[in-house]
Scaffold this active site. Sequence first.
Site, PDB file in Angstrom:
ATOM      1  N   LYS A   8      -0.623 107.588  60.232  1.00 39.23           N
ATOM      2  CA  LYS A   8      -1.834 106.839  60.597  1.00 39.23           C
ATOM      3  C   LYS A   8      -1.686 106.212  61.982  1.00 39.23           C
ATOM      4  O   LYS A   8      -2.683 105.923  62.627  1.00 39.23           O
ATOM      5  CB  LYS A   8      -2.187 105.804  59.539  1.00 39.23           C
ATOM      6  N   LYS A  10       9.069 101.004  63.251  1.00 44.53           N
ATOM      7  CA  LYS A  10       7.824 100.230  63.292  1.00 44.53           C
ATOM      8  C   LYS A  10       7.973  98.975  64.138  1.00 44.53           C
ATOM      9  O   LYS A  10       7.056  98.598  64.860  1.00 44.53           O
ATOM     10  CB  LYS A  10       7.366  99.877  61.870  1.00 44.53           C
ATOM     11  N   LYS A  27       5.898 113.357  62.515  1.00 46.57           N
ATOM     12  CA  LYS A  27       5.241 113.249  61.215  1.00 46.57           C
ATOM     13  C   LYS A  27       3.763 112.915  61.400  1.00 46.57           C
ATOM     14  O   LYS A  27       3.422 112.090  62.253  1.00 46.57           O
ATOM     15  CB  LYS A  27       5.934 112.119  60.447  1.00 46.57           C
TER      16      LYS A  27
HETATM   17  N1  AQP Z   1       3.267 113.249  57.195  1.00 50.00           N
HETATM   18  C1  AQP Z   1       3.582 113.097  55.923  1.00 50.00           C
HETATM   19  N2  AQP Z   1       4.010 114.154  55.192  1.00 50.00           N
HETATM   20  C2  AQP Z   1       4.338 114.016  53.889  1.00 50.00           C
HETATM   21  N3  AQP Z   1       4.239 112.842  53.221  1.00 50.00           N
HETATM   22  C3  AQP Z   1       3.820 111.756  53.901  1.00 50.00           C
HETATM   23  N4  AQP Z   1       3.607 110.475  53.555  1.00 50.00           N
HETATM   24  C4  AQP Z   1       3.156 109.781  54.638  1.00 50.00           C
HETATM   25  N5  AQP Z   1       3.071 110.588  55.691  1.00 50.00           N
HETATM   26  C5  AQP Z   1       3.459 111.826  55.279  1.00 50.00           C
HETATM   27  C6  AQP Z   1       3.807 109.933  52.203  1.00 50.00           C
HETATM   28  O1  AQP Z   1       2.617 109.312  51.781  1.00 50.00           O
HETATM   29  C7  AQP Z   1       2.946 108.272  50.854  1.00 50.00           C
HETATM   30  C8  AQP Z   1       2.171 107.027  51.179  1.00 50.00           C
HETATM   31  O2  AQP Z   1       2.638 106.510  52.375  1.00 50.00           O
HETATM   32  P1  AQP Z   1       2.462 104.996  52.771  1.00 50.00           P
HETATM   33  O3  AQP Z   1       1.448 104.325  51.985  1.00 50.00           O
HETATM   34  O4  AQP Z   1       3.804 104.368  52.877  1.00 50.00           O
HETATM   35  O5  AQP Z   1       1.909 105.218  54.153  1.00 50.00           O
HETATM   36  P2  AQP Z   1       2.765 105.398  55.387  1.00 50.00           P
HETATM   37  O6  AQP Z   1       4.068 106.078  55.163  1.00 50.00           O
HETATM   38  O7  AQP Z   1       2.778 104.046  55.973  1.00 50.00           O
HETATM   39  O8  AQP Z   1       1.808 106.370  56.085  1.00 50.00           O
HETATM   40  P3  AQP Z   1       1.955 106.709  57.547  1.00 50.00           P
HETATM   41  O9  AQP Z   1       0.702 107.313  57.949  1.00 50.00           O
HETATM   42  O10 AQP Z   1       3.194 107.476  57.717  1.00 50.00           O
HETATM   43  O11 AQP Z   1       2.057 105.288  58.202  1.00 50.00           O
HETATM   44  P4  AQP Z   1       2.906 104.772  59.403  1.00 50.00           P
HETATM   45  O12 AQP Z   1       2.225 105.258  60.600  1.00 50.00           O
HETATM   46  O13 AQP Z   1       2.779 103.294  59.218  1.00 50.00           O
HETATM   47  O14 AQP Z   1       4.296 105.306  59.212  1.00 50.00           O
HETATM   48  C9  AQP Z   1       4.459 108.086  50.937  1.00 50.00           C
HETATM   49  O15 AQP Z   1       5.035 108.666  49.796  1.00 50.00           O
HETATM   50  C10 AQP Z   1       4.844 108.832  52.163  1.00 50.00           C
HETATM   51  O16 AQP Z   1       6.143 109.371  52.061  1.00 50.00           O
END
Ligand code: AQP
Length: 332
Positions: free
Chosen positions: A198, A112, A195
């Site tokens: 968002k 990040k 993956k």
């Molecule tokens: N692609 C994915 N497959 C399975 N599980 C996933 N999670 C996120 N992406 C996937 C799981 O969702 C939960 C909430 O995640 P968060 O609130 O930490 O959001 P995040 O990981 O910031 O979501 P993003 O979209 O992956 O954000 P960025 O782009 O910032 O990295 C967690 O349990 C996570 O494992």
Amino acid sequence: RPRALSGIQPTAGSFHLGNYLGAIRQYVALQETHDAFYMVVDLHAITVPQDPATLRANTRLAAAQLLAAGLDPDRCTLFVQSHVPEHAQLGWVMNCLTGFGEASRMTQFKDKSAKQGADRSTVGLFTYPILQVADILLYQADAVPVGEDQRQHIELTRDLAERFNSRFGGTFTIPAPHIVREVAKIYDLQDPTAKMSKSAATPKGLVNLLDEPSVSAKKFRSAVTDTDTVIRFDETDKPGVSNLLTIHSALTGTTVAALEESYAGKGYGALKTDLAEIFVAWVTPFRERTQEYLGDPETLDSVLAKGAEKARAVAAETLATAYDRIGLLPAK
Ligand code: AQP
């Protein structure tokens, strides 16, 4: 009953299909077997630049989506992280127990901060896994339902819990990640080696639950596959097709083997069109339920207030023990 705990960020507004299949579905299932605590982690959402009015709205929106997905306030404790001040308090204690090098090894921070530019990343983003340690340990959680990307943070949680326990005496339960292998990593529809996230490279790869269903259907129909024609699960050689099979199987309950059989001799187009329809049929009532919860903010806020009260009772007890163990003088 064993305890389960997890948190989800309100940052993006809509949850995406990776969040739902990787994490939220497990939250719903664990309500039946665990004493479950789930929270909207708003303190984590401020580790990146954010707009106050949007954060407030998205926090309610996150709670509405969790209820729409099947969380039942009578069977779990649903709350907002910042409503329980003990998170930030134990977070500080955990900061003081974590090595700088140890924190520097967290791959999510590296990814990040590389995207944002290291100089623009906040110290909060750097220490966010340590706040997450506190989130989990405060509830003496046994199981933490998460996606694969969170495994390293749960490892850090275990390390710090063990370190604290051995230095100051048994205080924290050592948690284990609850990761369901099949859906632990849902991939981007345009780049099936990345993956679903968002912060996707292109919005076409990201399926947001609250988007207009016809928009998501189109994304499924134009998902990247490969130049072969056989529908077969093979993550190395056919990541796109494998991802579509995983999603299909998760949404319909049909095994991947049965899907391979039923699609024998059919083309990728059939799989994509079917999946688009399956997703739309699933997401349409989900969106309606979310709107219903959002339309009644008083009920929503009261669910969150009751959740915070229940959470706080547990968190306050753990924090008091931890403070005592490390030698902080109690206030008289
Ligand atoms: N692609 C994915 N497959 C399975 N599980 C996933 N999670 C996120 N992406 C996937 C799981 O969702 C939960 C909430 O995640 P968060 O609130 O930490 O959001 P995040 O990981 O910031 O979501 P993003 O979209 O992956 O954000 P960025 O782009 O910032 O990295 C967690 O349990 C996570 O494992």
